[in-house]
Motif scaffolding. Sequence first.
Motif, PDB file in Angstrom:
ATOM      1  N   ARG A 180     -12.009   0.788   4.648  1.00 14.38           N
ATOM      2  CA  ARG A 180     -11.235  -0.464   4.599  1.00 14.38           C
ATOM      3  C   ARG A 180     -10.093  -0.385   5.592  1.00 14.38           C
ATOM      4  NH1 ARG A 180      -7.003   0.594  -0.208  1.00 14.38           N
ATOM      5  NH2 ARG A 180      -7.854   2.496  -1.076  1.00 14.38           N
ATOM      6  N   SER A 181      -9.620  -1.534   6.016  1.00 13.70           N
ATOM      7  CA  SER A 181      -8.455  -1.563   6.883  1.00 13.70           C
ATOM      8  C   SER A 181      -7.205  -1.308   6.048  1.00 13.70           C
ATOM      9  CB  SER A 181      -8.361  -2.921   7.572  1.00 13.70           C
ATOM     10  OG  SER A 181      -8.306  -3.944   6.606  1.00 13.70           O
ATOM     11  N   LEU A 182      -6.124  -0.935   6.715  1.00 17.13           N
ATOM     12  CA  LEU A 182      -4.825  -0.780   6.058  1.00 17.13           C
ATOM     13  C   LEU A 182      -3.904  -1.849   6.630  1.00 17.13           C
ATOM     14  CD1 LEU A 182      -4.397   3.105   6.446  1.00 17.13           C
ATOM     15  CD2 LEU A 182      -5.462   1.860   4.550  1.00 17.13           C
ATOM     16  N   ALA A 183      -3.259  -2.591   5.755  1.00 17.57           N
ATOM     17  CA  ALA A 183      -2.410  -3.688   6.225  1.00 17.57           C
ATOM     18  C   ALA A 183      -1.077  -3.174   6.741  1.00 17.57           C
ATOM     19  CB  ALA A 183      -2.186  -4.680   5.091  1.00 17.57           C
ATOM     20  N   ALA A 184      -0.463  -3.946   7.616  1.00 19.54           N
ATOM     21  CA  ALA A 184       0.881  -3.630   8.103  1.00 19.54           C
ATOM     22  C   ALA A 184       1.804  -3.380   6.920  1.00 19.54           C
ATOM     23  CB  ALA A 184       1.408  -4.792   8.938  1.00 19.54           C
ATOM     24  N   TYR A 222     -20.446  -3.280   9.261  1.00 20.06           N
ATOM     25  CA  TYR A 222     -19.147  -3.270   9.924  1.00 20.06           C
ATOM     26  C   TYR A 222     -19.278  -2.637  11.300  1.00 20.06           C
ATOM     27  CZ  TYR A 222     -14.358  -2.025  11.120  1.00 20.06           C
ATOM     28  OH  TYR A 222     -13.161  -1.885  11.771  1.00 20.06           O
ATOM     29  N   ASP A 234      -0.880  -2.722  11.302  1.00 24.83           N
ATOM     30  CA  ASP A 234      -2.257  -2.984  10.872  1.00 24.83           C
ATOM     31  C   ASP A 234      -3.190  -1.916  11.449  1.00 24.83           C
ATOM     32  OD1 ASP A 234      -2.378  -5.575   9.365  1.00 24.83           O
ATOM     33  OD2 ASP A 234      -1.239  -6.222  11.124  1.00 24.83           O
ATOM     34  N   SER A 239       1.721  -0.450   5.312  1.00 24.36           N
ATOM     35  CA  SER A 239       1.127   0.596   4.467  1.00 24.36           C
ATOM     36  C   SER A 239       1.949   1.875   4.602  1.00 24.36           C
ATOM     37  CB  SER A 239      -0.320   0.871   4.892  1.00 24.36           C
ATOM     38  OG  SER A 239      -1.164  -0.196   4.502  1.00 24.36           O
ATOM     39  N   PRO A 249      -7.117  -0.721  11.764  1.00 22.90           N
ATOM     40  CA  PRO A 249      -8.478  -1.195  11.525  1.00 22.90           C
ATOM     41  C   PRO A 249      -9.314  -0.185  10.739  1.00 22.90           C
ATOM     42  CG  PRO A 249      -8.219  -0.492  13.803  1.00 22.90           C
ATOM     43  CD  PRO A 249      -6.861  -0.381  13.170  1.00 22.90           C
ATOM     44  N   MET A 250     -10.260  -0.691   9.965  1.00 23.76           N
ATOM     45  CA  MET A 250     -11.219   0.160   9.278  1.00 23.76           C
ATOM     46  C   MET A 250     -11.912   1.055  10.299  1.00 23.76           C
ATOM     47  SD  MET A 250     -14.646  -0.892   7.047  1.00 23.76           S
ATOM     48  CE  MET A 250     -13.949  -2.406   6.421  1.00 23.76           C
ATOM     49  N   ASP A 273      -3.613  -4.000  -0.524  1.00 22.30           N
ATOM     50  CA  ASP A 273      -2.947  -4.495   0.684  1.00 22.30           C
ATOM     51  C   ASP A 273      -3.736  -5.569   1.403  1.00 22.30           C
ATOM     52  OD1 ASP A 273      -4.721  -2.328   1.171  1.00 22.30           O
ATOM     53  OD2 ASP A 273      -3.890  -2.100   3.184  1.00 22.30           O
ATOM     54  N   GLN A 299       0.830  -1.208   0.000  1.00 23.25           N
ATOM     55  CA  GLN A 299       0.000   0.000   0.000  1.00 23.25           C
ATOM     56  C   GLN A 299       0.857   1.247   0.000  1.00 23.25           C
ATOM     57  OE1 GLN A 299      -2.878   2.001  -0.300  1.00 23.25           O
ATOM     58  NE2 GLN A 299      -3.977   1.071   1.388  1.00 23.25           N
TER      59      GLN A 299
END
Lengths: 328, 328
Positions: free
Chosen positions: A252-256, B325, A148, A258, A150-151, B118, A80
Amino acid sequence: MKVGSLNRGGRDGTLIVVSSDLTRAVRVTDVQTLQEALDHWKDVSSVLRSLYRQLNQGLANDSFPLNLKELASPLPRAYQWADGSAYLNHVELVRKARGAELPDNLRTDPLIYQGGSDGFLGPFDPIPVASEDWGIDFEAEVAVITDDVPMGVTVGEASEHIKFVMLVNDVSLRNLIPNELAKGFGFFQGKPASAFSPVAVSPEELGTAWDGRKLNLSLSTWFNGKLFGNPDAGVDMAFDFPSLIAHAAKTRSLAAGSIIGSGTVSNRDRSRGCSCIAERRMIEIIEQKTPSTPFMRFGDRVHIEMLDPEGRSIFGAIDQQVIKYEKL
Amino acid sequence: MKVGSLNRGGRDGTLIVVSSDLTRAVRVTDVQTLQEALDHWKDVSSVLRSLYRQLNQGLANDSFPLNLKELASPLPRAYQWADGSAYLNHVELVRKARGAELPDNLRTDPLIYQGGSDGFLGPFDPIPVASEDWGIDFEAEVAVITDDVPMGVTVGEASEHIKFVMLVNDVSLRNLIPNELAKGFGFFQGKPASAFSPVAVSPEELGTAWDGRKLNLSLSTWFNGKLFGNPDAGVDMAFDFPSLIAHAAKTRSLAAGSIIGSGTVSNRDRSRGCSCIAERRMIEIIEQKTPSTPFMRFGDRVHIEMLDPEGRSIFGAIDQQVIKYEKL
């Protein structure tokens, strides 16, 4: 703590912990890459911190002298890369330059674009471009790496997800952008691969310069050896990093791993110069009716660096030369 | 060959080779993940092909019965997700629906946006959305996965870089998109995580349905158990996959594991129905002055699948329910 990635060992490089003064480094035995460390941050961060302490005290086994030129971008590729445009002075000048409208909600709704992240240039890599006609420009920015997220994260919660800070050269092809944005789908061809500073630095290592929301230090850009700008990254930033993260994570969440960018650092105080050519050209148009600074040509060089109050490089420099891309 | 990723073993899942009829699978010992296989494609592809042959002949050691519900998206996260909008019938209808202009060069210059990659939803994962007011929509598409694509690749060369084909549900939040696109930087909040079909299929396995440029089969979408559309993915595709890849790679290379999407599959023949709600609503406006099909609500379900001429599922189905959600 400071970390980097040696440009060998695979597509993600080899994670190293770097000493505070950037002169020495040590490999990490528990994890191979920075992405892997971020994927397992809760388990790995204390190991990295402990290694960093030992390295700075001269107690790390197998430490070695570091040549920054052997480093890739801290994340040589990422899942990301979302780049904001938080300095509204830049937004206003660059949109004027391309005759584009300013959004009505410019001051309340952050601008952010989804960038390409499948391959970043290293901090000393040449910038390969097929044509000078594309309007080659640099953009000096600050960026953060998250764990990580969260959304629906709030601005108040977002700060704790920032694990590293680094610098970016967000290369832009100015003459491809107007047609691209006119189509309504944002940037694609106009934003080739970006490059990041050799070293990523954890927020606590930045001391009082990091206030949990932005980095209060000058970001210097040299173009062909001449200082082009040194605006304060803590001034005129309308949306701080937690605000940009919360905006990016709304649906949306963002992954580790990002990466979230600030956008081109820009101060309203014109004595601070510019962090990209497009901005200077717009000022020239305003002041002299016509731009006099051309975009980058093959052979031109940009150098981006941030010094601490004692004059020491914090992240190492991004130093890149534009070259003509020749397809094999 | 057919491959998938078990949704365990880490963030990238566990690579398996899947039998032609989708009933059995076998783990791959040489590499752990599909991304790793693509990173080393020249060394690994023959191993996968050989395993696939053995599996279909009932000769693979340690094969096991496959439950498709245990699969993540083939790439559970990716370094690149670039989604085209190659079916101009969709572009025309959806832009009409949001009152947006059609680009002048609609027929000569592909539309493509940089998507977030991601973290993808699995093919059977619920779609978590915080508010029904955001205008929740599905988009049924075809996508391809590439190996390493050099910058400046030609349309003629691009086809050989397509290693897998799969289906996508490109979830869209229609009511967030107009404001977002008005800002000029493309989609961000309007495009939450996408989901892909459980299985990715190599071009040669598709036989004559794959002509090297597009997939000539109907893509079926069911909304709450009723057929919503089954347009032919090979019809009315104004820009084929090699054209989309060449467009994406004009100013930068694409790394192995890049996913390139077709955009919502859409035929001008209205008897084929639609692959997203926005399109149907626009047709309702044209035909009846007002839309009668609401966007998705919590509990609604979309099912996307492609069958071969004998009625067998090629990629397995994407089958997802929208849920509210709730932040932890």
